[in-house]
Design a protein around this motif. Structure first.
Motif, mmCIF file in Angstrom:
data_model
loop_
_atom_site.group_PDB
_atom_site.id
_atom_site.type_symbol
_atom_site.label_atom_id
_atom_site.label_comp_id
_atom_site.label_asym_id
_atom_site.label_seq_id
_atom_site.Cartn_x
_atom_site.Cartn_y
_atom_site.Cartn_z
ATOM 1 N N GLU A 16 17.598 -8.686 49.440
ATOM 2 C CA GLU A 16 16.638 -9.710 49.013
ATOM 3 C C GLU A 16 17.363 -10.585 48.008
ATOM 4 N N THR A 25 15.821 -12.097 45.148
ATOM 5 C CA THR A 25 15.223 -12.218 43.811
ATOM 6 C C THR A 25 16.090 -11.633 42.678
ATOM 7 N N TYR A 37 6.491 -6.975 40.878
ATOM 8 C CA TYR A 37 5.403 -7.959 40.744
ATOM 9 C C TYR A 37 4.451 -7.593 39.612
#
Ligand code: HAM
Length: 434
Positions: free
Chosen positions: A79, A81, A275
């Motif tokens: 990913e 991020t 998150y």
């Protein structure tokens, strides 16, 4: 000898498939730029630790990881991020905030074989860093929906499912879930649609939660829409505060003209562990495929990765499910090979003149191929059609003699003679429709 095959879960992109990918990448770039985002990229290989710090167990288990020749533990990026957090963190002071960046990396995860999931995929990442206003959350989701709109998908075909980890946390705390169990509860809820209900309840009980709390947690994930949420938990002050923010968020989405795509759905928590706030996923409305896109707020990740305090939010949208969905709805543009000119020739002298013609046409910016072998004109024109040529430039002994070329409009069949030294100018005008 045994024929060598590609690895399972890795794609070959033949021209037609690459054209579909380029189309999707084109839409991603166009919308990202239209929303004022700047493009960046990072390395495909990172230290293993970048992912083990906060991404969560599932993605860590899927890593392509190994030791490089210098003895470092490294991983192919699964990913974007963490790389983004590392990059922005390293220049946190110098960068103008908020940072609005996008990227379209190829990512690698050792996934189990299933529909819509491969071991590599391309993923648009759109992130805003340094902004805590809920307006940024609305802007982010609007950009994601705008991409789907730009491909022609409408609100009956795709839905945005929105939730908020802070709402869930406030509810679960109210129900008696301990702070250090919250993340584990999210991980169980994330599997809601992939595992039978009984198994999930058992998992929640394994976390030390009593059957009553378990059934209240499950009931919470079944809440849809702000009204249901208000009716159930509006009287709990810590939840009411978050509901108020969610309703401002929805108001912004209305002003940004995307509210018709949006459902509040508390079963969404997102699998990645970082998150912290509003989270969302974009799905095909019938939910027959996997998620097209997922993201949300991750206000703590920059501190964990780069030791700087910066609120952040973003999403990732993969190419695999989106391609499948666009194909299903016949929204992928038809891919036809197309070039400007095909140079056909007959005779040795014409062969040399054909090369000069191709050179002149290419210098004028026209895509041009020429015939490699001397063949009947009919066969050459057939090749011209096969490569999608708009015009053929025909050169035979007579044309060489007269210092001319014959140009043929391949759709109408009209032909005319042009002086060779005017060829580039005439063809450029023709190609531009002058
Ligand atoms: P994610 O939910 O893991 O989020 O992935 C986002 C999207 O990438 C998925 O919804 C799916 O379309 C696509 N995708 C993920 N894995 C695969 C796979 N194995 N094969 C095909 N497509 C796949 C993230 O990766 C977050 N880092 C997104 C993000 C950016 N959050 C904040 N900023």
């Amino acid at each position: 000898m045994v024929e060598l095959k590609g690895l399972p879960g890795f794609r070959d992109f033949y021209p037609e498939e690459l054209a579909a990918r380029s189309y999707i990448m084109g839409v991603w770039h166009e919308v990202a730029l239209r929303f004022g985002f700047e493009e960046y990229d990072g390395p495909p290989l990172e230290t293993l630790e970048l992912y083990t710090r906060k991404s969560g167990d599932e993605i860590v288990q899927q890593l392509y990881e190994f030791e490089d020749k210098g003895g470092r533990r490294v991983a192919l990026r699964p990913e974007m991020t963490p790389s983004l957090a590392r990059m922005v963190g390293a220049r946190a002071r110098a960068l103008q905030k908020p940072v609005r960046w996008f990227s379209t990396p190829q990512l690698f995860r050792y996934e189990r074989k299933q529909r819509g999931r491969l071991r590599e995929h391309f993923q648009l990442n759109l992130d805003i860093i340094g902004e805590s206003s809920v307006l940024a959350d609305a802007e982010l989701l609007a950009a994601g929906i705008e991409i789907l709109k730009a491909t022609g998908l409408n609100a009956t075909q795709v839905r945005a499912r929105v939730s908020d980890r802070r709402v869930l946390a406030a509810i679960f705390r109210h129900l008696g879930v301990k702070e250090d169990t919250l993340e584990d509860v999210y991980q169980v809820i994330d599997r809601l649609e992939r595992e039978p209900r009984g198994r999930l309840e058992a998992r929640l009980e394994e976390l030390g939660l009593g059957p009553e709390i378990v059934s209240e947690i499950v009931a919470t994930t079944e809440l849809r829409g702000l009204d249901e949420l208000r009716a159930q938990f509006g009287a709990v002050a810590s939840v009411a505060e978050r509901i108020a923010e969610l309703s401002v968020y929805l108001e912004h989405l209305e002003d940004l003209a995307v509210a018709e795509y949006v459902d509040i759905d508390l079963s969404v928590v997102r699998g990645l562990a970082y998150y912290t706030g509003i989270v969302f996923e974009l799905w095909d409305a019938r939910r027959q495929l996997r998620a097209i896109c997922g993201g949300g707020r991750y206000d703590d990740l920059l501190r964990i990765i780069a030791n700087v305090d910066m609120p952040a939010l973003g999403f990732g949208m993969g190419d695999v499910v989106l391609t499948e969905l666009l194909r299903e709805h016949r929204l992928l543009p038809e891919f036809r090979r197309s070039i400007d000119c095909f140079v056909a020739w007959m005779g040795a002298d014409a062969g040399r003149q054909a090369l000069r013609a191709a050179q002149v046409l290419r210098s004028a910016g026209l895509s041009t191929v020429f015939e490699f072998r001397e063949r009947r004109l009919g066969s050459q024109l057939k090749s011209a059609n096969q490569v999608g040529a708009r015009f053929s430039v025909i050169i035979g002994p007579e044309e060489v003699e007269a210092k001319q070329a014959r140009i043929r409009d391949m759709s109408s069949g009209d032909e005319r003679l042009v002086a060779f030294d005017q060829l580039a100018r005439v063809m450029r005008d023709e190609a531009n429709g002058a």
